[in-house]
Write a protein that holds these residues in place. Structure first.
Motif, short mmCIF file in Angstrom:
data_model
loop_
_atom_site.label_atom_id
_atom_site.label_comp_id
_atom_site.label_asym_id
_atom_site.label_seq_id
_atom_site.Cartn_x
_atom_site.Cartn_y
_atom_site.Cartn_z
N SER A 17 -4.69 -44.65 19.53
CA SER A 17 -3.36 -44.53 19.08
C SER A 17 -2.81 -43.30 18.48
O SER A 17 -3.86 -42.71 17.86
CB SER A 17 -3.05 -45.63 18.53
N LEU A 18 -1.80 -42.63 18.75
CA LEU A 18 -1.23 -41.62 18.19
C LEU A 18 0.40 -41.84 18.11
O LEU A 18 0.80 -42.64 18.83
CB LEU A 18 -1.38 -40.22 18.88
N ARG A 19 1.02 -41.20 17.01
CA ARG A 19 2.25 -41.31 16.97
C ARG A 19 2.79 -39.84 16.95
O ARG A 19 2.57 -39.27 15.82
CB ARG A 19 2.77 -42.03 15.72
N LEU A 20 3.73 -39.54 17.91
CA LEU A 20 4.36 -38.23 17.74
C LEU A 20 5.72 -38.36 17.09
O LEU A 20 6.53 -39.30 17.09
CB LEU A 20 4.47 -37.53 19.13
N SER A 21 6.07 -37.31 16.40
CA SER A 21 7.25 -37.01 15.78
C SER A 21 7.94 -35.96 16.35
O SER A 21 7.42 -34.96 16.69
CB SER A 21 7.29 -37.16 14.23
N CYS A 22 9.44 -36.08 16.50
CA CYS A 22 10.23 -34.94 16.96
C CYS A 22 11.45 -34.73 15.87
O CYS A 22 12.18 -35.59 15.74
CB CYS A 22 10.65 -35.11 18.19
N ALA A 23 11.46 -33.76 15.06
CA ALA A 23 12.25 -33.56 14.06
C ALA A 23 13.33 -32.59 14.48
O ALA A 23 12.99 -31.60 15.16
CB ALA A 23 11.62 -33.09 12.65
N ALA A 24 14.53 -33.05 14.33
CA ALA A 24 15.62 -32.05 14.89
C ALA A 24 16.53 -31.36 13.78
O ALA A 24 16.33 -32.16 12.77
CB ALA A 24 16.50 -32.87 15.62
N SER A 25 16.83 -30.26 13.78
CA SER A 25 17.66 -29.62 12.64
C SER A 25 19.01 -29.91 13.25
O SER A 25 19.63 -30.24 14.36
CB SER A 25 17.53 -28.01 12.92
N GLY A 26 20.04 -29.47 12.39
CA GLY A 26 21.28 -29.63 12.58
C GLY A 26 21.92 -31.07 12.15
O GLY A 26 21.22 -31.83 11.85
N ARG A 27 23.44 -31.15 12.38
CA ARG A 27 23.96 -32.31 11.75
C ARG A 27 24.42 -33.21 13.11
O ARG A 27 25.09 -34.30 12.71
CB ARG A 27 25.21 -31.92 10.83
N THR A 28 24.24 -32.91 14.16
CA THR A 28 24.79 -33.38 15.35
C THR A 28 23.46 -34.30 16.02
O THR A 28 23.74 -34.68 17.21
CB THR A 28 25.26 -32.45 16.44
N PHE A 29 22.35 -34.61 15.44
CA PHE A 29 21.21 -35.23 16.15
C PHE A 29 21.79 -36.62 16.69
O PHE A 29 21.29 -36.81 17.79
CB PHE A 29 20.12 -35.59 15.04
N SER A 30 22.59 -37.33 15.93
CA SER A 30 23.15 -38.38 16.55
C SER A 30 23.86 -38.61 17.62
O SER A 30 24.41 -39.58 18.47
CB SER A 30 23.60 -39.42 15.50
N SER A 31 24.29 -37.47 17.97
CA SER A 31 25.27 -37.16 19.12
C SER A 31 24.40 -37.09 20.61
O SER A 31 25.08 -36.83 21.66
CB SER A 31 25.91 -35.87 18.90
N TYR A 32 23.32 -37.03 20.30
CA TYR A 32 22.36 -36.71 21.58
C TYR A 32 21.39 -37.93 21.70
O TYR A 32 20.75 -38.37 20.81
CB TYR A 32 21.55 -35.51 21.45
N ALA A 33 21.32 -38.22 22.94
CA ALA A 33 20.18 -39.09 23.44
C ALA A 33 18.80 -38.38 23.65
O ALA A 33 19.00 -37.11 23.59
CB ALA A 33 20.34 -39.64 25.00
#
Length: 121
Positions: A17-33
């Protein structure tokens, strides 16, 4: 603008198993699927999973259904891909991407740099 940075890739044995993470910058992350894609050498890029803005809707490609799980934490601006029962054919560069289309079926405007996943037999 959204900047995406993947992490968590590496070398794992088949069945692991592996778990990938994807960190987003900015304050609008919740505006995107968000979507997870992969591309193996000599193959086309493949859409694996999508997750809606709130996390309430997810989609999985048949190739990963039942083995991979996507989730997101909007408070941490991060989306995850938990990968279980990995197979050698899962070897690829994995990318996260962001889209304004809440179903995840639209154009992806922002992409991470990718993280390599290698599954040994």
């Amino acid at each position: 603008q959204v900047q995406l940075v993947e992490s968590g890739g590496g070398l794992v044995q088949a069945g692991g198993s592996l778990r990938l993470s994807c960190a987003a910058s900015g304050r609008t992350f919740s505006s995107y699927a968000m979507g997870w894609f992969r591309q193996a050498p000599g193959k086309e890029r493949e859409l694996l999973t999508t997750i809606s803005r709130s996390g309430g809707y997810t989609y999985y490609a048949d190739s990963v259904k039942g083995r991979f799980t996507t989730s997101r934490d909007n408070a941490k601006n991060t989306v995850y891909l938990q990968m279980n029962s990995l197979k050698p054919e899962d070897t690829a560069v994995y990318y996260c991407a962001a889209t304004k289309s809440n179903s995840g079926s639209g154009r992806y405007d922002y992409w991470g740099q990718g993280t390599q996943v290698t599954v040994s037999s």
